[in-house]
Design an enzyme around this catalytic site. Structure first.
Site, PDB file in Angstrom:
ATOM      1  N   HIS A  85       1.864   1.785  -3.504  1.00 36.30           N
ATOM      2  CA  HIS A  85       0.747   2.345  -4.263  1.00 36.30           C
ATOM      3  C   HIS A  85       0.679   3.855  -4.073  1.00 36.30           C
ATOM      4  CE1 HIS A  85      -1.510  -1.785  -3.976  1.00 36.30           C
ATOM      5  NE2 HIS A  85      -0.336  -1.863  -4.590  1.00 36.30           N
ATOM      6  N   GLU A  87     -10.696  -2.756  -1.477  1.00 38.36           N
ATOM      7  CA  GLU A  87      -9.834  -3.539  -2.360  1.00 38.36           C
ATOM      8  C   GLU A  87     -10.601  -4.112  -3.546  1.00 38.36           C
ATOM      9  OE1 GLU A  87      -6.920  -3.129  -1.541  1.00 38.36           O
ATOM     10  OE2 GLU A  87      -6.410  -3.632   0.523  1.00 38.36           O
ATOM     11  N   GLU A 128       0.841  -1.204   0.000  1.00 35.30           N
ATOM     12  CA  GLU A 128       0.000   0.000   0.000  1.00 35.30           C
ATOM     13  C   GLU A 128       0.878   1.257   0.000  1.00 35.30           C
ATOM     14  OE1 GLU A 128      -2.917  -0.193  -0.737  1.00 35.30           O
ATOM     15  OE2 GLU A 128      -3.847  -1.985   0.079  1.00 35.30           O
ATOM     16  N   TYR A 177       1.213   7.061  -7.062  1.00 29.07           N
ATOM     17  CA  TYR A 177       0.353   8.183  -7.445  1.00 29.07           C
ATOM     18  C   TYR A 177       1.153   9.483  -7.515  1.00 29.07           C
ATOM     19  CZ  TYR A 177      -3.092   4.689  -6.084  1.00 29.07           C
ATOM     20  OH  TYR A 177      -3.809   3.516  -5.965  1.00 29.07           O
TER      21      TYR A 177
END
Length: 347
Positions: A123, A187, A120, A127
């Site tokens: 992730h 998710e 995570e 971005y």
């Protein structure tokens, strides 16, 4: 329902057995032997998660840098808003994974949640990476502030905040289970209108670098959703007093409400995007809800959406569901790593 507050798991307690006597509130030494765990098949889940290792700056964004200014105004706006959405959703996930692990008395759960937390974090980094490739710092900040200010997104995320914060304040078995429900929704459902936007660009050969990144995030989220669903089922089985009609109906209510909110969001952010049928998108959201409910051991609530109604997206999602290969690793869109940040040497 029980309101007994759980204690954080001890780091090491040699008096207790290595194999945990319970997922939460059980007894365990804290020593992890993967060959002697309460749920042996979770070792395979751990191995699949570890096998998905990747880093954001391995994806070449050179072509996306050139293409972003050529996107329509609607596509650029949706791109920035959806990155804002994804960062808002993934932001709490690193922390919530670590929080679940703090109260898990099964060391295999602690280890799996540690891997999920790390992914995570990647992730979230991704971005920042994709935005830094295509827009100025001012535009990046606007995108990341979107999740704090947009009324549609705030409404959509209100229940996530409520239940995650309730778990942080009052760590009971009931609140852990409710947190798992919203983690499964995150998710397995909340990301998917955003994923669909980037895959829709990719099928027109636009922003393929970004879509490649999204495909790796998507693959991770599929594995996270699988494990959280399994953890939910096992925790409910270990706490049968919570496996009652009232709680199960609560779960169904959260899914129904979440489908409504996700549909409202997709109509808001995708309404002017060529190639996306909003009615088809609404059906796809219901299909995803059914799929997550089945994984959690519950019944479908949208019997007319057992199969995927968004046929074109199968090439991007179904092709790597459960495997390490995805659409972007095929010859037609070769995945390439770059050693230079964002691939600017390709310009």
């Amino acid at each position: 329902m029980s309101k007994v507050l759980l204690e954080k798991a001890k780091t090491l307690e040699p008096r207790f057995p290595n194999k945990s006597t319970g997922l939460f509130g059980g007894k365990s030494s804290g020593i992890l032997n993967w060959n002697d765990i309460a749920y042996p098949h979770w070792y395979k889940m751990y191995k699949r998660l570890v096998g998905n290792y990747w880093q954001a700056d391995e994806v070449n964004m050179g072509s996306d840098v050139k293409q972003f200014p050529t996107l329509s105004e609607a596509e650029q706006d949706a791109y920035l808003k959806i990155i804002g959405l994804l960062s808002t959703l993934d932001g709490p996930q690193t922390r919530i994974a670590l929080l679940i692990s703090l109260y898990a008395t099964d060391p295999s759960v602690q280890s799996i949640m540690a891997v999920i937390a790390q992914q995570e974090a990647v992730h979230n980094e991704s971005y920042s990476y994709v935005l830094s490739s295509v827009v100025s710092l001012d535009e990046q900040n606007k995108s990341f502030n979107f999740g704090r200010k947009d009324p549609v997104l705030l409404k959509r995320n209100a229940r996530i905040m409520e239940h995650y914060n309730n778990f942080a304040k009052e760590p009971t078995i009931e609140n852990i289970l409710k947190t798992m429900v919203y983690t499964a929704l995150l998710e397995g459902l909340f990301f998917y209108s955003g994923f669909a936007f980037f895959y829709n660009l990719a099928r027109s050969n636009k922003m393929v670098g970004t879509s490649t990144m999204i495909s790796y995030i998507n693959r991770d989220e599929l594995e996270h959703g699988r494990f959280i669903s399994e953890l939910f089922r096992a925790t409910l089985a270990e706490n049968p007093e919570l496996n009652n009609p009232e709680f199960i109906e609560w779960v169904y209510d959260q899914f129904r409400t979440s489908v409504e909110l996700e549909t409202e969001w997709s109509e808001y952010v995708l309404k002017d995007i060529k190639g996306i049928d909003l009615e088809e998108m609404a059906g796809y959201v219901k299909y995803r809800a059914n799929k997550m409910l089945r994984m959690m051991g519950l019944s479908e609530i949208y019997p007319e959406y057992v199969n995927n109604p968004m046929k074109w997206i199968r090439a991007y999602v179904d092709n790597f569901d459960g495997t390490k290969t995805d659409f972007f690793e095929q010859k037609s869109r070769q995945y390439t790593k770059t050693s230079d940040l964002n691939g600017f040497d390709d310009l």
